[in-house]
Motif scaffolding. Structure first.
Motif, mmCIF file in Angstrom:
data_model
loop_
_atom_site.group_PDB
_atom_site.id
_atom_site.type_symbol
_atom_site.label_atom_id
_atom_site.label_comp_id
_atom_site.label_asym_id
_atom_site.label_seq_id
_atom_site.Cartn_x
_atom_site.Cartn_y
_atom_site.Cartn_z
ATOM 1 N N SER A 102 0.832 -1.209 0.000
ATOM 2 C CA SER A 102 0.000 0.000 0.000
ATOM 3 C C SER A 102 0.863 1.254 0.000
ATOM 4 C CB SER A 102 -0.933 -0.005 1.222
ATOM 5 O OG SER A 102 -0.229 0.276 2.413
ATOM 6 N N ILE A 103 1.987 1.205 0.713
ATOM 7 C CA ILE A 103 2.870 2.372 0.750
ATOM 8 C C ILE A 103 3.565 2.549 -0.598
ATOM 9 C CG2 ILE A 103 4.912 3.369 1.815
ATOM 10 C CD1 ILE A 103 4.098 2.046 4.417
ATOM 11 N N VAL A 104 3.991 1.430 -1.208
ATOM 12 C CA VAL A 104 4.614 1.522 -2.542
ATOM 13 C C VAL A 104 3.617 2.103 -3.540
ATOM 14 C CG1 VAL A 104 5.535 0.195 -4.467
ATOM 15 C CG2 VAL A 104 6.269 -0.334 -2.144
ATOM 16 N N LEU A 105 2.377 1.596 -3.502
ATOM 17 C CA LEU A 105 1.341 2.138 -4.382
ATOM 18 C C LEU A 105 1.125 3.626 -4.127
ATOM 19 C CD1 LEU A 105 -1.443 -0.613 -4.452
ATOM 20 C CD2 LEU A 105 -0.211 0.313 -6.417
ATOM 21 N N ALA A 106 1.117 3.991 -2.840
ATOM 22 C CA ALA A 106 0.903 5.393 -2.492
ATOM 23 C C ALA A 106 2.024 6.266 -3.052
ATOM 24 C CB ALA A 106 0.815 5.549 -0.976
ATOM 25 N N LEU A 107 3.259 5.794 -2.946
ATOM 26 C CA LEU A 107 4.397 6.564 -3.454
ATOM 27 C C LEU A 107 4.334 6.713 -4.974
ATOM 28 C CD1 LEU A 107 7.202 5.033 -1.211
ATOM 29 C CD2 LEU A 107 6.394 7.407 -1.157
ATOM 30 N N VAL A 108 3.993 5.605 -5.659
ATOM 31 C CA VAL A 108 3.880 5.658 -7.129
ATOM 32 C C VAL A 108 2.745 6.590 -7.532
ATOM 33 C CG1 VAL A 108 3.333 4.320 -9.193
ATOM 34 C CG2 VAL A 108 4.893 3.380 -7.482
ATOM 35 N N ALA A 109 1.599 6.454 -6.837
ATOM 36 C CA ALA A 109 0.436 7.282 -7.169
ATOM 37 C C ALA A 109 0.717 8.755 -6.923
ATOM 38 C CB ALA A 109 -0.775 6.834 -6.349
ATOM 39 N N MET A 110 1.468 9.068 -5.873
ATOM 40 C CA MET A 110 1.813 10.463 -5.597
ATOM 41 C C MET A 110 2.639 11.054 -6.731
ATOM 42 S SD MET A 110 2.634 10.227 -1.513
ATOM 43 C CE MET A 110 3.433 11.816 -1.435
ATOM 44 N N ARG A 111 3.551 10.263 -7.270
ATOM 45 C CA ARG A 111 4.365 10.745 -8.387
ATOM 46 C C ARG A 111 3.500 10.983 -9.629
ATOM 47 N NH1 ARG A 111 9.800 10.713 -8.288
ATOM 48 N NH2 ARG A 111 10.850 9.849 -6.464
ATOM 49 N N LEU A 112 2.592 10.045 -9.890
ATOM 50 C CA LEU A 112 1.716 10.193 -11.054
ATOM 51 C C LEU A 112 0.793 11.393 -10.892
ATOM 52 C CD1 LEU A 112 0.718 6.467 -11.732
ATOM 53 C CD2 LEU A 112 2.281 7.889 -13.079
ATOM 54 N N ALA A 113 0.225 11.543 -9.691
ATOM 55 C CA ALA A 113 -0.721 12.632 -9.452
ATOM 56 C C ALA A 113 -0.052 14.002 -9.550
ATOM 57 C CB ALA A 113 -1.368 12.474 -8.080
ATOM 58 N N ALA A 114 1.253 14.053 -9.317
ATOM 59 C CA ALA A 114 1.962 15.331 -9.365
ATOM 60 C C ALA A 114 2.277 15.775 -10.789
ATOM 61 C CB ALA A 114 3.265 15.230 -8.568
ATOM 62 N N LYS A 115 2.090 14.867 -11.759
ATOM 63 C CA LYS A 115 2.376 15.242 -13.149
ATOM 64 C C LYS A 115 1.351 16.269 -13.634
ATOM 65 C CE LYS A 115 4.645 10.929 -14.523
ATOM 66 N NZ LYS A 115 5.924 11.571 -14.820
ATOM 67 N N PRO A 116 1.785 17.273 -14.382
ATOM 68 C CA PRO A 116 0.856 18.301 -14.852
ATOM 69 C C PRO A 116 -0.103 17.755 -15.901
ATOM 70 C CG PRO A 116 3.010 18.602 -15.867
ATOM 71 C CD PRO A 116 3.171 17.510 -14.845
ATOM 72 N N PRO A 117 -1.276 18.378 -16.052
ATOM 73 C CA PRO A 117 -2.230 17.947 -17.080
ATOM 74 C C PRO A 117 -1.608 18.068 -18.466
ATOM 75 C CG PRO A 117 -3.262 19.454 -15.523
ATOM 76 C CD PRO A 117 -1.805 19.490 -15.245
ATOM 77 N N ARG A 118 -1.894 17.086 -19.320
ATOM 78 C CA ARG A 118 -1.429 17.150 -20.696
ATOM 79 C C ARG A 118 -2.293 16.242 -21.554
ATOM 80 N NH1 ARG A 118 4.579 14.764 -20.353
ATOM 81 N NH2 ARG A 118 4.659 16.557 -18.925
ATOM 82 N N ALA A 175 -3.003 3.997 3.090
ATOM 83 C CA ALA A 175 -1.794 3.428 3.681
ATOM 84 C C ALA A 175 -1.836 3.545 5.201
ATOM 85 C CB ALA A 175 -0.563 4.144 3.128
ATOM 86 N N PHE A 176 -2.331 4.667 5.706
ATOM 87 C CA PHE A 176 -2.420 4.866 7.158
ATOM 88 C C PHE A 176 -3.343 3.824 7.790
ATOM 89 C CE2 PHE A 176 -4.590 6.748 10.835
ATOM 90 C CZ PHE A 176 -3.504 7.059 11.639
ATOM 91 N N ARG A 177 -4.488 3.567 7.163
ATOM 92 C CA ARG A 177 -5.426 2.581 7.721
ATOM 93 C C ARG A 177 -4.814 1.186 7.734
ATOM 94 N NH1 ARG A 177 -11.408 4.109 5.314
ATOM 95 N NH2 ARG A 177 -11.296 6.360 5.714
ATOM 96 N N HIS A 178 -4.060 0.859 6.683
ATOM 97 C CA HIS A 178 -3.360 -0.429 6.664
ATOM 98 C C HIS A 178 -2.478 -0.568 7.905
ATOM 99 C CE1 HIS A 178 -3.598 -3.007 3.050
ATOM 100 N NE2 HIS A 178 -4.137 -1.942 2.475
ATOM 101 N N ILE A 179 -1.643 0.440 8.152
ATOM 102 C CA ILE A 179 -0.681 0.355 9.246
ATOM 103 C C ILE A 179 -1.383 0.370 10.599
ATOM 104 C CG2 ILE A 179 1.425 1.343 10.212
ATOM 105 C CD1 ILE A 179 1.680 0.423 7.332
ATOM 106 N N LEU A 180 -2.375 1.221 10.750
ATOM 107 C CA LEU A 180 -3.088 1.304 12.020
ATOM 108 C C LEU A 180 -3.801 -0.007 12.334
ATOM 109 C CD1 LEU A 180 -3.898 3.131 14.388
ATOM 110 C CD2 LEU A 180 -5.913 3.819 13.064
ATOM 111 N N THR A 181 -4.412 -0.614 11.314
ATOM 112 C CA THR A 181 -5.077 -1.910 11.498
ATOM 113 C C THR A 181 -4.073 -2.956 11.946
ATOM 114 O OG1 THR A 181 -6.715 -1.375 9.805
ATOM 115 C CG2 THR A 181 -6.441 -3.694 10.362
ATOM 116 N N ASP A 182 -2.894 -2.910 11.372
ATOM 117 C CA ASP A 182 -1.861 -3.880 11.749
ATOM 118 C C ASP A 182 -1.418 -3.683 13.189
ATOM 119 O OD1 ASP A 182 -0.753 -6.088 10.531
ATOM 120 O OD2 ASP A 182 1.182 -5.117 10.239
ATOM 121 N N ALA A 183 -1.366 -2.445 13.660
ATOM 122 C CA ALA A 183 -0.996 -2.201 15.056
ATOM 123 C C ALA A 183 -2.010 -2.853 15.996
ATOM 124 C CB ALA A 183 -0.925 -0.697 15.316
#
Length: 339
Positions: free
Chosen positions: A75-91, A170-178
């Motif tokens: 979930s964290i890897v997905l979050a990091l990848v998605a953050m990079r994609l979401a930061a790309k400007p519209p084109r 990602a936060f819910r994943h980690i909190l649930t695991d705790a």
């Protein structure tokens, strides 16, 4: 009716107002990435050790926790990848950019929790029927370390921008695991004190319940965004009545409210204004209502004069848009809050 057609009388065309007050980050995206990467390092290091101990101790609770931690890492890897994609400007054809990559990530996180919980349920029930011998001391010690690791990872992610459903997933994943590690620690203590081997499988079922709850929440919230639903807590009917109750507004229709991504709500509508009134001033007033009362700053309002039935020959006001969608809102004593 097309949202960007100018009205023949030349009064007002639709004009988008693209404020971003509802989608600001408390910290920078680079800081978010560093926080998530730190949590990922903690989780991967502990997960490898937990798998080894779980196999030695023959503990399904530990292995289920490790499996959950694998989804945490994913979930964290997905979050990091998605953050990079979401930061790309519209084109090109992606006029909003790739901001919904974060929602795809959140939905994938939710589905992974639900699929993993199904497998763990099967294994837990099988062990309830025929429980193996489990080394309670190893389970307890590992679970206590897991609690510390998860608290540290949870603290790191809690400092990131949780208005993003992607980061929240990602936060819910980690909190649930705790919480799951707390249940596992209790199971290990019970097995040490009483020798009750089924406590391991029962702890696994507790983990499953937490995983299902978190998974359903993520799937439901991301699904609302994909289905273009209004944000939870925002009633389009109430918004329509509020807009129709503003001065000089005679009708509001084709009102649509949706989320582009978490924290970025958009709205569009066709507004008819009393003959002779200032369409531009009315539009500015409605944009202020949407921003201040509903935190909707991405707006596209088409504002036209309502034809005077005594002076006009042609379609009736209610026929102004032949392809109108949704209810029509008009001012009235019972339908004009905030007037």
């Amino acid at each position: 009716m097309r949202a960007h057609d100018a009205h023949p009388d030349g009064h007002d065309q639709s004009r988008p107002a693209h404020g971003h007050a509802g989608h600001t980050h408390g910290v920078s995206e680079n800081a978010d990435s560093r926080l998530l990467s730190g949590a990922l390092g903690l989780i991967v290091a502990f997960m490898a050790g937990e798998v080894a101990v779980g196999v030695v101790a023959r503990s399904l609770a530990l292995i289920s926790d490790a499996a959950h931690m694998l989804t945490d890492a994913a979930s964290i890897v997905l979050a990091l990848v998605a953050m990079r994609l979401a930061a790309k400007p519209p084109r090109g054809g992606y006029t909003y950019g790739l901001k919904r990559a974060e929602i795809l990530s959140a939905q994938a996180n939710g589905l992974s929790l639900l699929l993993l919980s199904a497998w763990l349920t099967y294994e837990a029930i099988r062990r309830l029927v025929s429980p193996p011998q489990v080394t309670g001391g190893l389970v307890l010690a590992t679970a206590l370390v897991g609690i510390v690791v998860n608290v540290g990872a949870t603290w790191l992610i809690s400092r990131a921008d949780r208005t993003s459903l992607n980061v929240e997933g990602a936060f819910r994943h980690i909190l649930t695991d705790a919480y799951a590690f707390i249940a596992t620690a209790v199971a290990g203590l019970v097995m040490m004190v009483t020798g009750f081997a089924r406590a391991d499988a029962i702890a696994s079922l507790v983990v499953v319940v937490l995983m299902v709850k978190a998974g359903l929440g993520l799937v439901r919230e991301s699904g609302r965004i994909f289905l273009e639903a209004a944000p939870a807590g925002v009633s389009p009917e109430q918004v329509g009545r509020a807009l129709a109750g503003r001065p000089y507004v005679t009708e509001v229709h084709d009102l649509h409210i949706w989320q582009i991504t978490a924290g970025m709500t958009a709205a569009s509508a066709h507004v008819l204004v009393a003959p002779g009134e200032d369409c531009h001033a009315v539009r500015a007033d409605l944009e202020a209502v949407l921003a201040e009362s509903y935190e909707i700053t991405h707006t596209t309002l088409q504002v036209d004069h309502n034809p005077d039935p005594l002076l006009s020959i042609g379609p009736r006001p209610e026929d102004h848009c032949g392809d109108s969608h949704g209810p029509v809102h008009r001012p009235g004593p019972e339908r004009a809050p905030g007037a």
